[in-house]
Each structure stands twice: as C-alpha cells, then as structure tokens.
Design a protein around this motif. Structure first.
Motif, PDB file in Angstrom:
ATOM      1  N   THR A 197      46.765  50.854  45.728  1.00  0.00           N
ATOM      2  CA  THR A 197      48.132  50.321  45.753  1.00  0.00           C
ATOM      3  C   THR A 197      49.158  51.450  45.723  1.00  0.00           C
ATOM      4  N   GLY A 198      48.684  52.698  45.740  1.00  0.00           N
ATOM      5  CA  GLY A 198      49.579  53.839  45.694  1.00  0.00           C
ATOM      6  C   GLY A 198      49.823  54.354  44.286  1.00  0.00           C
ATOM      7  N   ARG A 199      49.211  53.724  43.318  1.00  0.00           N
ATOM      8  CA  ARG A 199      49.373  54.153  41.925  1.00  0.00           C
ATOM      9  C   ARG A 199      48.682  55.493  41.714  1.00  0.00           C
ATOM     10  N   PRO A 200      49.440  56.502  41.287  1.00  0.00           N
ATOM     11  CA  PRO A 200      48.808  57.796  41.036  1.00  0.00           C
ATOM     12  C   PRO A 200      48.131  57.827  39.673  1.00  0.00           C
ATOM     13  N   PHE A 201      46.988  58.450  39.632  1.00  0.00           N
ATOM     14  CA  PHE A 201      46.312  58.742  38.364  1.00  0.00           C
ATOM     15  C   PHE A 201      46.560  60.223  38.106  1.00  0.00           C
ATOM     16  N   THR A 202      47.222  60.526  37.012  1.00  0.00           N
ATOM     17  CA  THR A 202      47.605  61.902  36.692  1.00  0.00           C
ATOM     18  C   THR A 202      47.137  62.228  35.276  1.00  0.00           C
ATOM     19  N   LEU A 237      38.029  42.039  27.094  1.00  0.00           N
ATOM     20  CA  LEU A 237      38.570  40.674  27.133  1.00  0.00           C
ATOM     21  C   LEU A 237      37.796  39.798  28.120  1.00  0.00           C
ATOM     22  N   ARG A 238      37.380  40.366  29.250  1.00  0.00           N
ATOM     23  CA  ARG A 238      36.569  39.600  30.205  1.00  0.00           C
ATOM     24  C   ARG A 238      35.218  39.251  29.594  1.00  0.00           C
ATOM     25  N   GLU A 239      34.601  40.233  28.950  1.00  0.00           N
ATOM     26  CA  GLU A 239      33.278  40.006  28.362  1.00  0.00           C
ATOM     27  C   GLU A 239      33.323  38.987  27.229  1.00  0.00           C
ATOM     28  N   SER A 240      34.424  38.916  26.520  1.00  0.00           N
ATOM     29  CA  SER A 240      34.550  37.950  25.420  1.00  0.00           C
ATOM     30  C   SER A 240      35.029  36.585  25.911  1.00  0.00           C
ATOM     31  N   GLY A 241      35.374  36.485  27.194  1.00  0.00           N
ATOM     32  CA  GLY A 241      35.825  35.213  27.753  1.00  0.00           C
ATOM     33  C   GLY A 241      37.300  34.937  27.544  1.00  0.00           C
ATOM     34  N   GLU A 242      38.028  35.897  27.001  1.00  0.00           N
ATOM     35  CA  GLU A 242      39.464  35.714  26.758  1.00  0.00           C
ATOM     36  C   GLU A 242      40.266  35.662  28.046  1.00  0.00           C
ATOM     37  N   ILE A 243      39.827  36.417  29.052  1.00  0.00           N
ATOM     38  CA  ILE A 243      40.503  36.392  30.353  1.00  0.00           C
ATOM     39  C   ILE A 243      39.449  36.265  31.438  1.00  0.00           C
ATOM     40  N   LYS A 244      39.882  35.806  32.593  1.00  0.00           N
ATOM     41  CA  LYS A 244      39.009  35.719  33.758  1.00  0.00           C
ATOM     42  C   LYS A 244      39.026  37.063  34.488  1.00  0.00           C
ATOM     43  N   GLY A 245      38.027  37.322  35.273  1.00  0.00           N
ATOM     44  CA  GLY A 245      37.889  38.597  35.963  1.00  0.00           C
ATOM     45  C   GLY A 245      38.562  38.652  37.314  1.00  0.00           C
ATOM     46  N   TYR A 246      39.678  37.966  37.494  1.00  0.00           N
ATOM     47  CA  TYR A 246      40.347  37.946  38.790  1.00  0.00           C
ATOM     48  C   TYR A 246      41.296  39.124  38.928  1.00  0.00           C
ATOM     49  N   ASN A 247      41.240  39.758  40.072  1.00  0.00           N
ATOM     50  CA  ASN A 247      42.207  40.797  40.387  1.00  0.00           C
ATOM     51  C   ASN A 247      43.295  40.170  41.254  1.00  0.00           C
ATOM     52  N   PRO A 248      44.519  40.631  41.119  1.00  0.00           N
ATOM     53  CA  PRO A 248      45.573  40.087  41.982  1.00  0.00           C
ATOM     54  C   PRO A 248      45.278  40.415  43.437  1.00  0.00           C
ATOM     55  N   GLY A 249      45.761  39.586  44.340  1.00  0.00           N
ATOM     56  CA  GLY A 249      45.554  39.814  45.766  1.00  0.00           C
ATOM     57  C   GLY A 249      46.244  41.081  46.235  1.00  0.00           C
ATOM     58  N   PHE A 250      45.696  41.683  47.273  1.00  0.00           N
ATOM     59  CA  PHE A 250      46.263  42.888  47.847  1.00  0.00           C
ATOM     60  C   PHE A 250      47.339  42.475  48.831  1.00  0.00           C
ATOM     61  N   THR A 251      48.559  42.981  48.656  1.00  0.00           N
ATOM     62  CA  THR A 251      49.699  42.526  49.445  1.00  0.00           C
ATOM     63  C   THR A 251      50.136  43.566  50.474  1.00  0.00           C
ATOM     64  N   ALA A 252      50.988  43.126  51.384  1.00  0.00           N
ATOM     65  CA  ALA A 252      51.577  44.045  52.360  1.00  0.00           C
ATOM     66  C   ALA A 252      52.407  45.103  51.640  1.00  0.00           C
ATOM     67  N   ARG A 253      53.043  44.713  50.559  1.00  0.00           N
ATOM     68  CA  ARG A 253      53.822  45.680  49.762  1.00  0.00           C
ATOM     69  C   ARG A 253      52.909  46.753  49.173  1.00  0.00           C
ATOM     70  N   ASP A 254      51.724  46.344  48.679  1.00  0.00           N
ATOM     71  CA  ASP A 254      50.754  47.308  48.156  1.00  0.00           C
ATOM     72  C   ASP A 254      50.371  48.321  49.243  1.00  0.00           C
ATOM     73  N   ARG A 255      50.146  47.812  50.450  1.00  0.00           N
ATOM     74  CA  ARG A 255      49.754  48.672  51.573  1.00  0.00           C
ATOM     75  C   ARG A 255      50.872  49.673  51.889  1.00  0.00           C
ATOM     76  N   SER A 256      52.095  49.196  51.924  1.00  0.00           N
ATOM     77  CA  SER A 256      53.252  50.048  52.193  1.00  0.00           C
ATOM     78  C   SER A 256      53.424  51.100  51.091  1.00  0.00           C
ATOM     79  N   ASP A 257      53.313  50.662  49.835  1.00  0.00           N
ATOM     80  CA  ASP A 257      53.421  51.591  48.703  1.00  0.00           C
ATOM     81  C   ASP A 257      52.340  52.665  48.783  1.00  0.00           C
ATOM     82  N   PHE A 258      51.132  52.255  49.169  1.00  0.00           N
ATOM     83  CA  PHE A 258      50.037  53.211  49.294  1.00  0.00           C
ATOM     84  C   PHE A 258      50.353  54.257  50.363  1.00  0.00           C
ATOM     85  N   LEU A 259      50.796  53.813  51.525  1.00  0.00           N
ATOM     86  CA  LEU A 259      51.098  54.751  52.610  1.00  0.00           C
ATOM     87  C   LEU A 259      52.131  55.785  52.178  1.00  0.00           C
TER      88      LEU A 259
END
Length: 154
Positions: free
Chosen positions: A94-99, A116-138
């Motif tokens: 998504t263009g997020r730098p790891f520094t 949290l996923r392993e304990s069942g507190e949250i589901k393992g869904y990742n947000p969808g990849f968007t056109a904005r993510d693609r643009s930010d990455f570029l």
C-alpha cells in the motif's frame, strides 16, 4: 556507484506490475521471489526466483541476497523487520514504508492482531486492496527508488 535492486515477496503481492514499471523507468533489476506460479519475463532486467514451498523460504532467500541500499516490497512484517535491520528500504504494497522508526510498532501491532485472531476476538479479514492503495504505492516506490539511488551515489 551501485544500482539498487528491487526484491518483491511475490506470492501474494498485488503490485507486481506497478513495481516492474517503476523499476523499468529507473533502469533497475527487479527480482520476484515466489514459491512458483509466476509468468516468466523476457526482459533481462526482470528475474524470477522460485524457492521451495517451505515456510519462510522466500523470506530467507530475500534476506540472503539483499544488501543495504536495495529495495524490498513485502506485506510480511517479520520479513520487513529483518530487512530494515540490514538497511534495506522496505515498502508494503500500500506504499507504507517500514523504517527503523516504524518497524517496532508494526511488529507489535502484527503480534497483537495475531493474538486477537487466535483467541477469536477478531476475524482474520484484511481490508480490500483499493485503487488508492495502488496509487499510494506507486508514489511511495518512486520516492524510495530516487532516495536509494541518491544514497548509493553519495
């Protein structure tokens, strides 16, 4: 002057074509590392490395081959942490730098979410990849390549 190489943790990477365009624009070698299933390229600046299907094989190959000043693209936070320690420029798809300043929090959040996923507190869904993510990455990759090339020149 050493030109940087772009390494792509390619199995689930949604921005392979975008990364290739940026690499071509800057005359850089791009190396896709995967467990297989990628279409080979005739472009001599594009390399494909197929690793065994074992856990972390692609990660280990990238770590063994990347050097300070190279660029890596991965959504894998533990891999990003290993590469940041080596002074490799690391971006998420998504263009997020790891520094050095951000990797500690990224690792902590990844571990918290896994717990949290392993304990069942949250589901393992990742947000969808968007056109904005693609643009930010570029935009982020182009900035990162220019910075890496400048650092390698100095």
């Amino acid at each position: 002057m050493t030109l940087s190489t772009i390494y792509v943790d390619a199995d689930a990477c949604p921005v392979k074509p975008e990364a290739a365009r940026v690499a071509e624009r800057h005359g850089l070698v791009i190396v896709y590392v995967s467990n297989g299933g990628l279409r080979p390229s005739r472009d001599p600046m594009v390399r494909h490395v197929v690793v065994p299907g074992t856990a972390d094989a692609a990660d280990d190959w990238i770590v063994e081959n990347a050097v300070a000043g190279d660029i890596a693209i991965t959504a894998d936070v533990p891999l990003a942490a290993r590469l940041v320690e080596m002074d490799v420029h690391v971006l998420g798809p998504t263009g997020r730098p790891f520094t050095p300043e951000t990797i500690g929090m990224a690792v902590a959040m990844r571990n918290l979410k896994q717990d949290l996923r392993e304990s069942g507190e949250i589901k393992g869904y990742n947000p969808g990849f968007t056109a904005r993510d693609r643009s930010d990455f570029l935009q982020a990759l182009d900035r990162t390549v220019r910075r890496a090339l400048k650092e390698n020149r100095d």
